[in-house]
Design an enzyme around this catalytic site. Structure first.
Site, short mmCIF file in Angstrom:
data_model
loop_
_atom_site.label_atom_id
_atom_site.label_comp_id
_atom_site.label_asym_id
_atom_site.label_seq_id
_atom_site.Cartn_x
_atom_site.Cartn_y
_atom_site.Cartn_z
N TRP A 172 11.56 -22.16 -6.55
CA TRP A 172 10.64 -21.34 -7.35
C TRP A 172 10.23 -22.08 -8.62
O TRP A 172 9.06 -22.03 -9.01
CB TRP A 172 11.26 -19.98 -7.66
N ASP A 187 11.43 -16.83 -15.45
CA ASP A 187 11.28 -16.11 -14.20
C ASP A 187 12.63 -15.46 -13.93
O ASP A 187 13.62 -16.14 -13.68
CB ASP A 187 10.91 -17.11 -13.09
N LYS A 196 13.14 -7.71 -5.69
CA LYS A 196 14.52 -8.16 -5.60
C LYS A 196 15.47 -7.11 -6.18
O LYS A 196 16.47 -6.78 -5.59
CB LYS A 196 14.73 -9.49 -6.33
C1 LIG Z 1 11.21 -14.13 -4.80
C2 LIG Z 1 11.04 -14.96 -5.98
C3 LIG Z 1 9.77 -15.39 -6.42
C4 LIG Z 1 8.50 -15.10 -5.66
O1 LIG Z 1 8.12 -13.80 -5.88
P1 LIG Z 1 6.73 -13.23 -5.32
O2 LIG Z 1 6.70 -11.87 -5.97
O3 LIG Z 1 6.83 -13.19 -3.84
O4 LIG Z 1 5.64 -14.10 -5.79
C5 LIG Z 1 9.70 -16.14 -7.57
N1 LIG Z 1 10.80 -16.45 -8.27
C6 LIG Z 1 12.03 -16.06 -7.90
C7 LIG Z 1 13.22 -16.43 -8.72
C8 LIG Z 1 12.18 -15.30 -6.75
O5 LIG Z 1 13.40 -14.89 -6.36
#
Ligand SMILES: *Cc1c(COP(=O)(O)O)cnc(C)c1O
Length: 354
Positions: free
Chosen positions: A100, A167, A191
């Site tokens: 990511w 993030d 998540k």
């Molecule tokens: C799942 C995830 C993403 C991607 O998320 P989307 O909403 O599908 O764009 C980005 N960063 C992390 C840490 C993730 O676990």
């Protein structure tokens, strides 16, 4: 029968949230209308949006500290470019701790110079880098607090004077950290919060004050803030469901309580990974994630009996990401301790068959 859901995302939500969310799809608050067939500008939905934003700030202890919460679209992946579009003037720093982060770096490069301040790519991202120097002339430093695929997590937040962006898609609201260390953080809902379709962005308002370049409206934090996350039609169902999860969190003692719960689950699974001769953990011990536990079969062990055992036990979502292989037990906020206990029992049972 409901399965024990170890999926990395979209992931398990509290049963009470599922029930309320499904009821609202039929009849929202006794209105005689569904949540998904009313105007997002109705007073009923505006109340949902405001409550969701308010709870997000309250749970992270950022109320009256100059922060604002937004519920946007496009997932965390959209934030990879939106952060850079808004905030990268000349040079930004990134700590590369996995797939990511790598994607975030790729997007940021479209907007200016990107410095990879540190990376753990040399060992397939099985650790969190330490001992690096953060340049002082960065527009911001970006980190991924929890690496969903590799099962690593920053246990200490980097100290820096440059604006810190994170993030937090897979560990937001899971542990008691000082959220005020961050100038902006974001998380895709799917998540630890709700269905996919919305992304929570929490930003310190003063960070946006200095932005002067032209940014398309949908990508522009200031426009989104000014329109209260309703520049266009917001994803009403994911936002409502996220609000319910945040209410559930608050009713159950907030982040302090959920952190205890998460620590107990993590301890249980990692203890077993360490003492069970059939398995070995993937992530460096000091950097292990309390949300995603990654583990592989020990050398020479065939996992087919293990796969049969957990499938028969009504466990779902245990397969590891293709870049790590093996297994990944995602143990997000809503996953009960009993599910982890069951998995540990299955792991023990498997070891006895060897
Ligand atoms: C799942 C995830 C993403 C991607 O998320 P989307 O909403 O599908 O764009 C980005 N960063 C992390 C840490 C993730 O676990």
């Amino acid at each position: 029968m409901k399965k024990h859901n170890f999926s990395a995302g979209p992931a398990v939500l509290p049963a009470s949230v599922m029930k309320k969310a499904s009821e609202a799809v039929i009849d929202f608050n006794g209105m005689g209308l569904s949540l998904i067939e009313i105007s997002h500008r109705s007073k009923e939905f505006i109340a949902v949006m405001e409550r969701a934003q308010d709870l997000a700030l309250e749970l992270t202890d950022l109320k009256s500290k100059g922060y604002k919460a937004m519920f946007l679209q496009g997932g965390a992946s959209m934030q990879f470019l939106m952060t850079a579009y808004n905030l990268l003037e000349t040079k930004a720093g990134y700590i590369n701790t996995g797939a990511w982060s790598t994607k975030a770096i790729k997007e940021a490069k479209l907007f200016g110079e990107v410095v990879e301040v540190a990376s753990s790519k040399d060992y397939n991202f099985n650790y969190i880098p330490k001992g690096y120097t953060i340049p002082s002339d960065l527009d911001y430093l970006h980190i991924t607090t929890n690496n969903t695929i590799f099962g690593t997590q920053f246990q200490e937040i980097p100290q820096t004077d440059v604006p810190l962006i994170a993030d937090m898609s897979s560990d937001i609201f899971s542990r008691n950290i000082d959220y005020s260390k961050f100038d902006l953080f974001y998380a895709g809902a799917q998540k630890n919060m709700g269905p996919s379709g919305t992304t929570l962005v929490i930003v310190k308002e003063e960070l946006l004050a200095k932005i002067s370049h032209t940014i398309p409206s949908m990508m522009n934090y200031k426009v989104q803030l000014k329109s209260d996350s309703m520049f266009n039609t917001p994803p009403v169902f994911p936002i409502y469901t996220s609000m319910l999860t945040l209410e559930w969190l608050q009713e159950n003692g907030g982040i302090n309580q959920i952190e205890k719960h998460n620590k107990a689950k993590a301890k249980l699974i990692y203890n077993e990974i360490d003492q069970n001769s059939a398995f070995e953990g993937f992530a460096a011990k000091g950097d292990r994630s309390h949300m995603n536990a990654t583990f592989n079969l020990a050398k020479g062990i065939d996992g087919s009996v293990f796969d049969d055992l957990w499938n028969e036990a009504n466990i779902s979502g245990l397969k590891g990401h293709r870049s790590v292989g093996g297994y990944r037990a995602s143990i997000y906020n809503a996953l009960p301790l009993e599910s982890v206990s069951l998995l540990v029992d299955i792991m023990k049972k498997f070891e006895q068959t060897l």
